[in-house]
Scaffold this active site. Structure first.
Site, PDB file in Angstrom:
ATOM      1  N   ALA A  89       6.193  -7.121 -28.318  1.00 15.41           N
ATOM      2  CA  ALA A  89       5.965  -8.509 -27.911  1.00 15.41           C
ATOM      3  C   ALA A  89       6.775  -9.423 -28.822  1.00 15.41           C
ATOM      4  CB  ALA A  89       4.477  -8.864 -28.008  1.00 15.41           C
ATOM      5  N   GLY A 103      13.569  -9.503 -24.828  1.00 15.49           N
ATOM      6  CA  GLY A 103      14.549  -8.454 -24.521  1.00 15.49           C
ATOM      7  C   GLY A 103      14.961  -8.447 -23.058  1.00 15.49           C
ATOM      8  N   GLU A 109       8.112  -4.639 -17.400  1.00  9.67           N
ATOM      9  CA  GLU A 109       7.088  -4.501 -18.440  1.00  9.67           C
ATOM     10  C   GLU A 109       5.730  -4.956 -17.916  1.00  9.67           C
ATOM     11  OE1 GLU A 109       8.874  -6.833 -21.528  1.00  9.67           O
ATOM     12  OE2 GLU A 109       9.802  -5.091 -22.489  1.00  9.67           O
TER      13      GLU A 109
HETATM   14  O1  DER Z   1      11.094  -8.417 -24.445  1.00 11.44           O
HETATM   15  C1  DER Z   1      10.007  -7.959 -24.855  1.00 11.44           C
HETATM   16  O2  DER Z   1       8.890  -8.376 -24.511  1.00 11.44           O
HETATM   17  C2  DER Z   1      10.092  -6.811 -25.804  1.00 11.44           C
HETATM   18  O3  DER Z   1       8.916  -6.130 -25.898  1.00 11.44           O
HETATM   19  C3  DER Z   1      10.655  -7.282 -27.095  1.00 11.44           C
HETATM   20  O4  DER Z   1      10.795  -8.680 -27.174  1.00 11.44           O
HETATM   21  C4  DER Z   1       9.987  -6.869 -28.373  1.00 11.44           C
HETATM   22  O5  DER Z   1      11.025  -6.912 -29.270  1.00 11.44           O
HETATM   23  P1  DER Z   1      11.067  -6.140 -30.651  1.00 11.44           P
HETATM   24  O6  DER Z   1      10.091  -4.994 -30.570  1.00 11.44           O
HETATM   25  O7  DER Z   1      12.479  -5.674 -30.736  1.00 11.44           O
HETATM   26  O8  DER Z   1      10.691  -7.169 -31.662  1.00 11.44           O
END
Ligand code: DER
Length: 238
Positions: A89, A103, A109
């Site tokens: 997250a 991401g 997701e």
């Molecule tokens: O995009 C998302 O929700 C991903 O889970 C991501 O943002 C989490 O990123 P990280 O684990 O690289 O911090």
């Protein structure tokens, strides 16, 4: 780095508590923290017959699973429910509402999370926040149908978003970032969501904009994690 160690600690604790190699399906999200989730699952699966089908949430998730040699199943081929889904997250508040989509994989997701009996978020402790949009400053990520962009941007401004913008793909790709589903990502900054009511109100408003395929608020109204594992400082589990 301590952030990487914190991600690893959160991921290992989550997998040790919630993964079993039992027959069934496990959802695997996207991002750098989920890398450690897959790494721990791989360690636990070495030399054991694979009874589990792993459900990816996009190309990066598929790559993680392929490199770990774990058996993949497409979401549309999963009968019934996914046993447990692990994901990262961008920010998590005290009610476990999340901002996700940093991401760019938020659509699958959320589709995997909503099909999962248990949804577990793993994150380094910097992601824990007293109100969404206080530490994650890029705004709420939205998956938007490309030809709807001008209308969606206008609607977001009417909702009070300051400077919503299409996420650029540069330097990896010139022009807009294109998701695994062929859509664009719009990042929509809003004032911090300090109450549950503010989260509900914004999530419902965003969902109501024609052309928004999905938004990055994971909340009680669609799918909020049952648990969040934060690394570092002994790990905070909620
Ligand atoms: O995009 C998302 O929700 C991903 O889970 C991501 O943002 C989490 O990123 P990280 O684990 O690289 O911090």
């Amino acid at each position: 780095s301590s952030v990487e160690a914190s991600k690893r600690a959160a991921a290992y604790a989550a997998v040790d508590a919630h993964f079993s190699n039992a027959p069934g399906y496990v959802g695997i999200g996207s991002g750098s923290t989920v890398f450690y989730v897959v790494d721990r699952i791989r360690q636990l699966s070495v030399g054991r017959t694979s009874n589990t089908g792993f459900v990816p949430t996009g190309h990066q998730s598929r790559e993680l699973l392929r490199n770990a040699g774990l058996r993949m199943v497409r979401l549309e081929d999963v009968p019934g429910m996914i046993s447990v889904a692990f994901d990262g997250a961008d920010e998590v508040d005290g009610w476990l509402n999340c901002v996700k989509g940093g991401g760019g994989c938020l659509l699958l997701e959320k589709l995997v999370a909503i099909r999962s009996k248990v949804f577990i978020v793993v994150a380094d402790q910097t992601k824990l926040s007293h109100a969404l949009l206080t530490s994650y400053r890029h705004g709420i990520p939205l998956e938007v149908f490309p030809s709807a962009v001008p209308y969606v941007l206008s609607e977001l401004r009417s909702l009070g978003s300051t400077d919503p913008r299409v996420r650029d793909g540069a330097p990896a790709k010139l022009g807009p970032c294109v998701t695994d589903n062929g859509n664009f990502i719009v990042d929509a900054p809003f004032p911090p969501l300090a109450t549950s009511g503010a989260v509900v109100e914004l999530a419902e408003s965003l969902k109501g904009i024609v052309g928004v395929v999905e938004h990055g608020i994971f909340w009680r109204g669609d799918r909020r994690p049952e648990k969040a594992f934060f690394g570092g400082a002994g790990g905070v589990v909620r």
